[in-house]
Design a protein around this motif. Sequence first.
Motif, PDB file in Angstrom:
ATOM      1  N   TYR A   1      33.330  47.507 -58.259  1.00  0.00           N
ATOM      2  CA  TYR A   1      33.427  48.542 -57.230  1.00  0.00           C
ATOM      3  C   TYR A   1      33.558  47.897 -55.840  1.00  0.00           C
ATOM      4  CZ  TYR A   1      31.782  51.947 -53.839  1.00  0.00           C
ATOM      5  OH  TYR A   1      31.662  52.740 -52.724  1.00  0.00           O
ATOM      6  N   VAL A   2      32.692  46.968 -55.540  1.00  0.00           N
ATOM      7  CA  VAL A   2      32.735  46.282 -54.240  1.00  0.00           C
ATOM      8  C   VAL A   2      34.037  45.500 -54.102  1.00  0.00           C
ATOM      9  CG1 VAL A   2      31.618  44.536 -52.781  1.00  0.00           C
ATOM     10  CG2 VAL A   2      30.220  46.205 -54.018  1.00  0.00           C
ATOM     11  N   LEU A   3      34.439  44.816 -55.147  1.00  0.00           N
ATOM     12  CA  LEU A   3      35.680  44.038 -55.125  1.00  0.00           C
ATOM     13  C   LEU A   3      36.907  44.939 -54.922  1.00  0.00           C
ATOM     14  CD1 LEU A   3      36.808  41.159 -55.463  1.00  0.00           C
ATOM     15  CD2 LEU A   3      37.004  41.636 -57.899  1.00  0.00           C
ATOM     16  N   LEU A   4      36.951  46.060 -55.613  1.00  0.00           N
ATOM     17  CA  LEU A   4      38.086  46.990 -55.454  1.00  0.00           C
ATOM     18  C   LEU A   4      38.136  47.559 -54.043  1.00  0.00           C
ATOM     19  CD1 LEU A   4      37.877  48.849 -58.890  1.00  0.00           C
ATOM     20  CD2 LEU A   4      39.697  47.296 -58.136  1.00  0.00           C
TER      21      LEU A   4
ATOM     22  N   ALA B   1      32.182  55.559 -56.709  1.00  0.00           N
ATOM     23  CA  ALA B   1      33.194  55.960 -55.720  1.00  0.00           C
ATOM     24  C   ALA B   1      33.049  57.436 -55.371  1.00  0.00           C
ATOM     25  CB  ALA B   1      34.593  55.659 -56.246  1.00  0.00           C
ATOM     26  N   ALA B   2      32.839  58.285 -56.379  1.00  0.00           N
ATOM     27  CA  ALA B   2      32.638  59.721 -56.111  1.00  0.00           C
ATOM     28  C   ALA B   2      31.371  59.932 -55.288  1.00  0.00           C
ATOM     29  CB  ALA B   2      32.572  60.493 -57.417  1.00  0.00           C
ATOM     30  N   GLY B   3      30.331  59.167 -55.604  1.00  0.00           N
ATOM     31  CA  GLY B   3      29.075  59.272 -54.854  1.00  0.00           C
ATOM     32  C   GLY B   3      29.217  58.893 -53.398  1.00  0.00           C
ATOM     33  N   SER B   4      30.228  58.087 -53.080  1.00  0.00           N
ATOM     34  CA  SER B   4      30.448  57.706 -51.683  1.00  0.00           C
ATOM     35  C   SER B   4      30.996  58.871 -50.861  1.00  0.00           C
ATOM     36  CB  SER B   4      31.401  56.512 -51.598  1.00  0.00           C
ATOM     37  OG  SER B   4      32.726  56.908 -51.872  1.00  0.00           O
ATOM     38  N   TRP B   5      31.555  59.864 -51.516  1.00  0.00           N
ATOM     39  CA  TRP B   5      32.089  61.048 -50.819  1.00  0.00           C
ATOM     40  C   TRP B   5      31.019  62.112 -50.606  1.00  0.00           C
ATOM     41  CZ3 TRP B   5      36.813  61.831 -48.630  1.00  0.00           C
ATOM     42  CH2 TRP B   5      37.756  60.832 -48.854  1.00  0.00           C
ATOM     43  N   ILE B   6      29.943  62.032 -51.358  1.00  0.00           N
ATOM     44  CA  ILE B   6      28.848  62.994 -51.241  1.00  0.00           C
ATOM     45  C   ILE B   6      27.839  62.372 -50.287  1.00  0.00           C
ATOM     46  CG2 ILE B   6      27.069  64.259 -52.483  1.00  0.00           C
ATOM     47  CD1 ILE B   6      28.848  63.780 -55.035  1.00  0.00           C
ATOM     48  N   SER B   7      27.872  62.812 -49.034  1.00  0.00           N
ATOM     49  CA  SER B   7      27.051  62.109 -48.051  1.00  0.00           C
ATOM     50  C   SER B   7      26.564  63.023 -46.938  1.00  0.00           C
ATOM     51  CB  SER B   7      27.842  60.953 -47.446  1.00  0.00           C
ATOM     52  OG  SER B   7      28.904  61.451 -46.670  1.00  0.00           O
ATOM     53  N   ILE B   8      25.531  62.528 -46.292  1.00  0.00           N
ATOM     54  CA  ILE B   8      25.019  63.122 -45.064  1.00  0.00           C
ATOM     55  C   ILE B   8      25.307  62.096 -43.979  1.00  0.00           C
ATOM     56  CG2 ILE B   8      22.970  63.919 -43.823  1.00  0.00           C
ATOM     57  CD1 ILE B   8      21.765  64.553 -46.618  1.00  0.00           C
ATOM     58  N   PRO B   9      26.172  62.432 -43.017  1.00  0.00           N
ATOM     59  CA  PRO B   9      26.581  61.435 -42.018  1.00  0.00           C
ATOM     60  C   PRO B   9      25.502  61.166 -40.977  1.00  0.00           C
ATOM     61  CG  PRO B   9      27.638  63.543 -41.590  1.00  0.00           C
ATOM     62  CD  PRO B   9      26.840  63.711 -42.845  1.00  0.00           C
ATOM     63  N   LEU B  10      24.755  60.094 -41.194  1.00  0.00           N
ATOM     64  CA  LEU B  10      23.749  59.645 -40.229  1.00  0.00           C
ATOM     65  C   LEU B  10      24.227  58.320 -39.643  1.00  0.00           C
ATOM     66  CD1 LEU B  10      20.539  60.259 -42.363  1.00  0.00           C
ATOM     67  CD2 LEU B  10      21.406  61.706 -40.531  1.00  0.00           C
TER      68      LEU B  10
ATOM     69  N   GLY C   1      22.699  50.214 -63.891  1.00  0.00           N
ATOM     70  CA  GLY C   1      21.738  49.255 -64.427  1.00  0.00           C
ATOM     71  C   GLY C   1      20.910  49.840 -65.556  1.00  0.00           C
ATOM     72  N   ILE C   2      20.538  51.105 -65.416  1.00  0.00           N
ATOM     73  CA  ILE C   2      19.735  51.757 -66.451  1.00  0.00           C
ATOM     74  C   ILE C   2      20.518  51.842 -67.763  1.00  0.00           C
ATOM     75  CG2 ILE C   2      18.766  53.990 -67.165  1.00  0.00           C
ATOM     76  CD1 ILE C   2      17.914  54.370 -64.190  1.00  0.00           C
ATOM     77  N   VAL C   3      21.734  52.303 -67.691  1.00  0.00           N
ATOM     78  CA  VAL C   3      22.533  52.533 -68.894  1.00  0.00           C
ATOM     79  C   VAL C   3      23.074  51.235 -69.485  1.00  0.00           C
ATOM     80  CG1 VAL C   3      24.679  53.593 -69.742  1.00  0.00           C
ATOM     81  CG2 VAL C   3      23.152  54.891 -68.244  1.00  0.00           C
ATOM     82  N   MET C   4      23.573  50.352 -68.624  1.00  0.00           N
ATOM     83  CA  MET C   4      24.265  49.153 -69.108  1.00  0.00           C
ATOM     84  C   MET C   4      23.382  47.909 -69.148  1.00  0.00           C
ATOM     85  SD  MET C   4      27.979  49.641 -67.304  1.00  0.00           S
ATOM     86  CE  MET C   4      28.684  48.227 -68.165  1.00  0.00           C
ATOM     87  N   LYS C   5      22.135  48.075 -68.719  1.00  0.00           N
ATOM     88  CA  LYS C   5      21.207  46.946 -68.640  1.00  0.00           C
ATOM     89  C   LYS C   5      21.802  45.849 -67.745  1.00  0.00           C
ATOM     90  CE  LYS C   5      18.640  49.174 -71.627  1.00  0.00           C
ATOM     91  NZ  LYS C   5      19.099  50.537 -71.468  1.00  0.00           N
ATOM     92  N   ARG C   6      21.700  44.601 -68.131  1.00  0.00           N
ATOM     93  CA  ARG C   6      22.179  43.513 -67.267  1.00  0.00           C
ATOM     94  C   ARG C   6      23.672  43.601 -66.993  1.00  0.00           C
ATOM     95  NH1 ARG C   6      20.456  38.226 -69.668  1.00  0.00           N
ATOM     96  NH2 ARG C   6      18.764  39.490 -70.428  1.00  0.00           N
ATOM     97  N   TYR C   7      24.417  44.270 -67.852  1.00  0.00           N
ATOM     98  CA  TYR C   7      25.864  44.394 -67.662  1.00  0.00           C
ATOM     99  C   TYR C   7      26.218  45.433 -66.592  1.00  0.00           C
ATOM    100  CZ  TYR C   7      25.860  41.607 -71.852  1.00  0.00           C
ATOM    101  OH  TYR C   7      25.628  40.602 -72.756  1.00  0.00           O
ATOM    102  N   GLY C   8      25.229  46.147 -66.088  1.00  0.00           N
ATOM    103  CA  GLY C   8      25.457  47.099 -64.999  1.00  0.00           C
ATOM    104  C   GLY C   8      25.977  46.429 -63.745  1.00  0.00           C
ATOM    105  N   VAL C   9      25.782  45.141 -63.647  1.00  0.00           N
ATOM    106  CA  VAL C   9      26.296  44.406 -62.496  1.00  0.00           C
ATOM    107  C   VAL C   9      27.837  44.365 -62.521  1.00  0.00           C
ATOM    108  CG1 VAL C   9      26.267  42.065 -63.477  1.00  0.00           C
ATOM    109  CG2 VAL C   9      25.794  42.396 -61.052  1.00  0.00           C
ATOM    110  N   ILE C  10      28.447  44.511 -63.691  1.00  0.00           N
ATOM    111  CA  ILE C  10      29.908  44.430 -63.801  1.00  0.00           C
ATOM    112  C   ILE C  10      30.594  45.563 -63.035  1.00  0.00           C
ATOM    113  CG2 ILE C  10      31.873  44.507 -65.390  1.00  0.00           C
ATOM    114  CD1 ILE C  10      30.030  43.039 -67.443  1.00  0.00           C
TER     115      ILE C  10
END
Length: 166
Positions: free
Chosen positions: A58-61, A19-28, A44-53
Amino acid sequence: MIRRTRILAYSGTFIALIAAGSWISIPLPPVPLTLQTLFVLLAGIVMKRYGVIPVGLYVLLGAANLPMFHNGTAGLGVLLGPTGGYLIGFIPAALIVGLAYEHESIQWRVGGLILATTVIYLFGVAWLAYSASLALPQAVLLGVAPFVIGEVVKVAAAYSIGKRLA
Protein backbone atom coordinates in the motif's frame (compact mmCIF):
# COMPACT_ATOMS: atom_id res chain seq x y z
CA MET A 1 0.10 -23.41 -3.01
CA ILE A 2 -3.13 -22.64 -1.15
CA ARG A 3 -1.23 -20.56 1.40
CA ARG A 4 0.31 -18.36 -1.31
CA THR A 5 -3.07 -17.93 -2.97
CA ARG A 6 -4.64 -16.92 0.33
CA ILE A 7 -1.83 -14.41 1.02
CA LEU A 8 -2.28 -12.94 -2.45
CA ALA A 9 -6.06 -12.68 -2.13
CA TYR A 10 -5.90 -11.16 1.36
CA SER A 11 -3.17 -8.76 0.23
CA GLY A 12 -5.31 -7.40 -2.58
CA THR A 13 -8.28 -7.11 -0.25
CA PHE A 14 -6.37 -5.26 2.46
CA ILE A 15 -4.66 -2.90 0.01
CA ALA A 16 -8.13 -1.97 -1.26
CA LEU A 17 -9.54 -1.63 2.26
CA ILE A 18 -6.69 0.57 3.48
CA ALA A 19 -7.04 2.76 0.37
CA ALA A 20 -10.82 2.99 0.89
CA GLY A 21 -10.22 3.81 4.55
CA SER A 22 -8.10 6.77 3.48
CA TRP A 23 -11.21 8.36 1.93
CA ILE A 24 -13.26 7.98 5.12
CA SER A 25 -11.86 10.79 7.21
CA ILE A 26 -12.37 13.71 9.51
CA PRO A 27 -10.15 16.54 8.24
CA LEU A 28 -8.12 17.72 11.23
CA PRO A 29 -4.99 19.76 10.48
CA PRO A 30 -2.20 18.84 10.04
CA VAL A 31 -3.11 15.11 10.06
CA PRO A 32 -6.62 13.86 9.16
CA LEU A 33 -8.34 11.12 11.18
CA THR A 34 -8.97 8.21 8.80
CA LEU A 35 -9.94 4.55 8.93
CA GLN A 36 -6.62 3.46 7.45
CA THR A 37 -5.26 2.42 10.83
CA LEU A 38 -8.26 0.17 11.47
CA PHE A 39 -7.54 -1.76 8.28
CA VAL A 40 -3.80 -1.85 8.99
CA LEU A 41 -4.57 -3.47 12.34
CA LEU A 42 -7.04 -5.89 10.73
CA ALA A 43 -4.44 -6.90 8.13
CA GLY A 44 -2.16 -8.01 10.96
CA ILE A 45 -5.01 -9.74 12.77
CA VAL A 46 -6.15 -11.74 9.75
CA MET A 47 -2.83 -12.38 8.01
CA LYS A 48 -0.63 -12.59 11.10
CA ARG A 49 3.01 -11.76 10.26
CA TYR A 50 2.13 -11.65 6.55
CA GLY A 51 -0.07 -8.60 7.21
CA VAL A 52 3.03 -6.55 6.61
CA ILE A 53 2.84 -7.49 2.89
CA PRO A 54 -0.33 -5.58 1.92
CA VAL A 55 0.57 -2.66 4.18
CA GLY A 56 4.05 -2.36 2.68
CA LEU A 57 2.61 -2.64 -0.82
CA TYR A 58 0.00 0.00 0.00
CA VAL A 59 2.74 2.47 0.97
CA LEU A 60 4.84 1.48 -2.04
CA LEU A 61 1.92 1.90 -4.47
CA GLY A 62 1.13 5.31 -3.01
CA ALA A 63 4.77 6.33 -3.28
CA ALA A 64 4.68 5.21 -6.93
CA ASN A 65 1.99 7.85 -7.60
CA LEU A 66 -1.12 5.66 -7.42
CA PRO A 67 -3.81 7.66 -5.58
CA MET A 68 -3.78 5.55 -2.43
CA PHE A 69 -3.32 8.06 0.37
CA HIS A 70 -5.77 10.43 2.07
CA ASN A 71 -8.35 11.73 -0.43
CA GLY A 72 -6.50 10.25 -3.39
CA THR A 73 -3.16 11.91 -2.82
CA ALA A 74 -0.03 10.09 -3.91
CA GLY A 75 3.70 10.30 -4.45
CA LEU A 76 6.88 10.74 -2.51
CA GLY A 77 5.78 14.26 -1.63
CA VAL A 78 3.10 12.80 0.64
CA LEU A 79 5.65 10.57 2.36
CA LEU A 80 7.97 13.54 2.79
CA GLY A 81 5.11 15.76 4.00
CA PRO A 82 3.74 16.00 7.55
CA THR A 83 1.71 12.76 7.31
CA GLY A 84 4.54 10.62 5.90
CA GLY A 85 5.73 9.28 9.23
CA TYR A 86 2.30 7.90 10.05
CA LEU A 87 2.16 6.11 6.69
CA ILE A 88 5.61 4.60 7.18
CA GLY A 89 4.62 3.61 10.72
CA PHE A 90 1.84 1.45 9.28
CA ILE A 91 4.45 -1.09 8.13
CA PRO A 92 6.00 -2.03 11.50
CA ALA A 93 2.55 -1.71 13.10
CA ALA A 94 1.11 -4.42 10.86
CA LEU A 95 4.05 -6.69 11.70
CA ILE A 96 3.64 -6.08 15.44
CA VAL A 97 -0.07 -6.94 15.35
CA GLY A 98 0.59 -9.96 13.16
CA LEU A 99 3.21 -11.35 15.52
CA ALA A 100 0.99 -10.66 18.54
CA TYR A 101 -1.92 -12.49 16.91
CA GLU A 102 0.21 -15.57 16.39
CA HIS A 103 -0.25 -16.03 20.15
CA GLU A 104 -3.56 -17.22 21.60
CA SER A 105 -3.27 -14.97 24.65
CA ILE A 106 -5.65 -12.02 24.97
CA GLN A 107 -2.84 -10.07 26.66
CA TRP A 108 -0.54 -10.55 23.66
CA ARG A 109 -3.26 -9.54 21.23
CA VAL A 110 -4.46 -6.45 23.08
CA GLY A 111 -0.88 -5.48 23.86
CA GLY A 112 0.03 -5.89 20.19
CA LEU A 113 -2.82 -3.64 19.07
CA ILE A 114 -1.84 -0.96 21.58
CA LEU A 115 1.87 -1.21 20.77
CA ALA A 116 1.18 -1.09 17.02
CA THR A 117 -0.93 2.04 17.38
CA THR A 118 1.76 3.60 19.56
CA VAL A 119 4.40 2.81 16.92
CA ILE A 120 2.31 4.52 14.21
CA TYR A 121 2.16 7.64 16.36
CA LEU A 122 5.84 7.50 17.31
CA PHE A 123 6.83 7.43 13.63
CA GLY A 124 4.21 10.04 12.82
CA VAL A 125 5.09 12.53 15.54
CA ALA A 126 8.82 12.21 14.96
CA TRP A 127 8.41 12.93 11.25
CA LEU A 128 5.79 15.66 11.85
CA ALA A 129 8.17 17.45 14.23
CA TYR A 130 11.04 17.17 11.76
CA SER A 131 9.16 17.95 8.52
CA ALA A 132 7.16 20.85 9.95
CA SER A 133 9.99 22.20 12.15
CA LEU A 134 7.93 21.78 15.30
CA ALA A 135 9.08 21.22 18.84
CA LEU A 136 8.27 17.69 20.00
CA PRO A 137 5.59 18.79 22.52
CA GLN A 138 3.91 20.86 19.81
CA ALA A 139 4.01 17.89 17.40
CA VAL A 140 2.42 15.68 20.06
CA LEU A 141 -0.27 18.29 20.68
CA LEU A 142 -1.07 18.52 16.95
CA GLY A 143 -0.34 14.97 15.84
CA VAL A 144 -1.54 12.77 18.72
CA ALA A 145 -3.85 14.53 21.16
CA PRO A 146 -6.80 15.08 18.78
CA PHE A 147 -6.74 11.43 17.73
CA VAL A 148 -6.51 9.52 21.01
CA ILE A 149 -10.25 8.87 21.40
CA GLY A 150 -10.60 7.82 17.76
CA GLU A 151 -7.65 5.45 18.07
CA VAL A 152 -9.06 3.86 21.21
CA VAL A 153 -12.31 3.24 19.32
CA LYS A 154 -10.41 1.79 16.33
CA VAL A 155 -8.31 -0.51 18.54
CA ALA A 156 -11.48 -1.74 20.28
CA ALA A 157 -13.20 -2.23 16.92
CA ALA A 158 -10.20 -4.11 15.50
CA TYR A 159 -10.09 -6.38 18.54
CA SER A 160 -13.83 -7.03 18.38
CA ILE A 161 -13.79 -7.74 14.64
CA GLY A 162 -10.62 -9.79 15.06
CA LYS A 163 -12.33 -12.10 17.56
CA ARG A 164 -14.64 -13.12 14.74
CA LEU A 165 -12.02 -13.29 11.99
CA ALA A 166 -8.86 -14.68 13.60
